[in-house]
Write an enzyme that holds these catalytic residues in place. Structure first.
Site, PDB file in Angstrom:
ATOM      1  N   THR A  32       0.859  -1.184   0.000  1.00 37.69           N
ATOM      2  CA  THR A  32       0.000   0.000   0.000  1.00 37.69           C
ATOM      3  C   THR A  32       0.898   1.237   0.000  1.00 37.69           C
ATOM      4  OG1 THR A  32      -1.576  -1.193   1.358  1.00 37.69           O
ATOM      5  CG2 THR A  32      -1.791   1.188   1.342  1.00 37.69           C
ATOM      6  N   ARG A  66     -13.301  -7.760  -3.076  1.00 37.72           N
ATOM      7  CA  ARG A  66     -12.773  -7.567  -1.725  1.00 37.72           C
ATOM      8  C   ARG A  66     -12.284  -6.134  -1.562  1.00 37.72           C
ATOM      9  NH1 ARG A  66      -7.555  -5.773   0.504  1.00 37.72           N
ATOM     10  NH2 ARG A  66      -7.291  -6.731   2.538  1.00 37.72           N
ATOM     11  N   VAL A  67     -12.714  -5.485  -0.510  1.00 36.78           N
ATOM     12  CA  VAL A  67     -12.228  -4.146  -0.191  1.00 36.78           C
ATOM     13  C   VAL A  67     -11.574  -4.226   1.180  1.00 36.78           C
ATOM     14  CG1 VAL A  67     -12.871  -1.740   0.232  1.00 36.78           C
ATOM     15  CG2 VAL A  67     -14.041  -3.049  -1.553  1.00 36.78           C
ATOM     16  N   GLY A  68     -10.347  -3.728   1.264  1.00 33.17           N
ATOM     17  CA  GLY A  68      -9.625  -3.776   2.538  1.00 33.17           C
ATOM     18  C   GLY A  68      -9.785  -2.487   3.325  1.00 33.17           C
ATOM     19  N   ASP A  69      -8.795  -2.200   4.138  1.00 31.84           N
ATOM     20  CA  ASP A  69      -8.873  -1.029   5.026  1.00 31.84           C
ATOM     21  C   ASP A  69      -8.713   0.294   4.305  1.00 31.84           C
ATOM     22  OD1 ASP A  69      -5.699   0.006   5.662  1.00 31.84           O
ATOM     23  OD2 ASP A  69      -6.004  -1.927   4.698  1.00 31.84           O
ATOM     24  N   GLY A 102      -0.556  -2.572   5.745  1.00 35.14           N
ATOM     25  CA  GLY A 102      -0.415  -3.844   6.441  1.00 35.14           C
ATOM     26  C   GLY A 102      -1.577  -4.759   6.140  1.00 35.14           C
ATOM     27  N   HIS A 103      -1.892  -5.643   7.056  1.00 40.19           N
ATOM     28  CA  HIS A 103      -2.978  -6.597   6.823  1.00 40.19           C
ATOM     29  C   HIS A 103      -4.318  -5.883   6.989  1.00 40.19           C
ATOM     30  CE1 HIS A 103      -5.706 -10.040   7.882  1.00 40.19           C
ATOM     31  NE2 HIS A 103      -5.247 -10.358   6.687  1.00 40.19           N
ATOM     32  N   GLY A 104      -4.989  -5.653   5.865  1.00 43.41           N
ATOM     33  CA  GLY A 104      -6.191  -4.821   5.829  1.00 43.41           C
ATOM     34  C   GLY A 104      -7.276  -5.214   6.806  1.00 43.41           C
TER      35      GLY A 104
END
Length: 319
Positions: free
Chosen positions: A169, A197-200, A221-223
């Site tokens: 990111t 899929r939508v992350g943070d 990082g990990h969303g």
């Protein structure tokens, strides 16, 4: 009332940066920070500076955003981005967008040209067309490396989690001479993710947050872990309680690790111009400019310093 000294901080993603990509990642965040700082030096806004810094990294194939984004399960690029203005808490975001070279530009338009804060998928694409943003064929955003990773992850014995270690990111935070703060974040998400899929990143308070009352932050990082703890807002909350940017970042990252087992990285600037770049992953490429001094690094404890003039000189030689 004295003018604020402008500050910009950028990150190119937390995780594992492979040896052969270190140089490119360092150069990319340095270039982005210098471009953003150039805007701030000319009395430009924090908003313009973070957008420009992120756009520069979207165009750089070393980062998982824009050109060079990772591919979803179907082998396509789907991207998320957010931008936020700390003056009035205005924000614009896009999620699951395809065929757009610079999602951060589209996020800015969502903020300024609509009454909404987040547009997704087809709707975001229609809006882009209405705004006259040219379509970029999806395949032109795909690098050889992203395709290789996608193929590897499709193999029956592959462990996609292994490949999630380099979560590139990109993001930027800044404070301008007026004392306004802003943040911007953009990503291609997780390799081989489910379609849609939508992350943070596109989620306000998770991928980024900016408020003149406290400061601004952008995360990586990990969303899913970042969303669980609403990481960006959590950091600003800690600063509201009186913590320094560094302490707030470390406290929030530590909480994310112990509570949900998530790793990541953050960049932070507070409303008095103090900054931090912190991460719980092995690496995170970052750069910052303050007082005409450039600082940058990738590994924990690594910090190089150059004057802006010296950095700009070596930049122009590099091209």
């Amino acid at each position: 009332f004295g003018r604020m000294k402008p500050v910009i901080v950028v990150h190119g993603g937390a995780g594992r940066i492979f040896k052969e990509r270190e140089e490119g990642s360092r150069a990319g965040v340095v270039r982005a920070a210098l471009q953003g700082y150039g805007i701030l030096k000319r009395r430009g806004s924090a908003l313009d500076a973070v957008e420009e810094a992120v756009r520069s990294m979207e165009d750089d194939p070393h980062f998982n955003a824009g050109y060079g984004s990772v591919l979803n399960e179907k082998g396509e690029v789907e991207m998320d981005a957010i931008i936020m203005d700390g003056k009035n808490l205005d924000s614009g975001a896009v999620s699951a967008v395809k065929c757009i070279a610079n999602p951060i530009k589209l996020a800015r338009l969502v903020m300024e040209k609509t009454k909404h804060m987040l547009l997704t998928g087809c709707g975001a694409h229609l809006f882009a067309q209405a705004m006259g943003i040219p379509d970029t064929p999806g395949e032109t955003l795909i690098t050889e490396r992203s395709r290789e990773r996608w193929k590897k992850n499709l193999e029956p014995d592959s462990n996609p989690e292994e490949f999630q270690k380099d979560l590139g990111t990109v993001g930027a935070v800044a404070i301008d001479s007026e004392g306004n703060v802003a943040c911007a974040t953009s990503t291609g998400g997780l390799s081989n993710k489910l379609i849609g899929r939508v992350g943070d990143t596109a989620c306000i308070g998770s991928g980024g947050y900016a408020d003149n009352h406290s400061g601004a932050t952008s995360t990586t990082g990990h969303g899913e872990s970042i969303m669980k703890v609403v990481l960006a807002r959590l950091i600003l909350y800690h600063m509201e309680q009186g913590m320094s940017p560094e302490m707030a970042a470390d406290t929030a990252l530590d909480y994310m690790k112990t509570r949900v087992g998530g790793l990541g990285g953050v960049i932070v600037v507070n409303n008095s111009g103090e900054w931090a770049a912190r991460f719980s992953t092995k690496q995170m490429s970052w750069a910052t400019v303050k007082d005409d001094q450039l600082h940058y690094g990738i590994y924990a404890g690594e910090r190089h310093t150059k004057s802006v003039d010296e950095a700009l000189a070596s930049e122009s030689e590099g091209f």
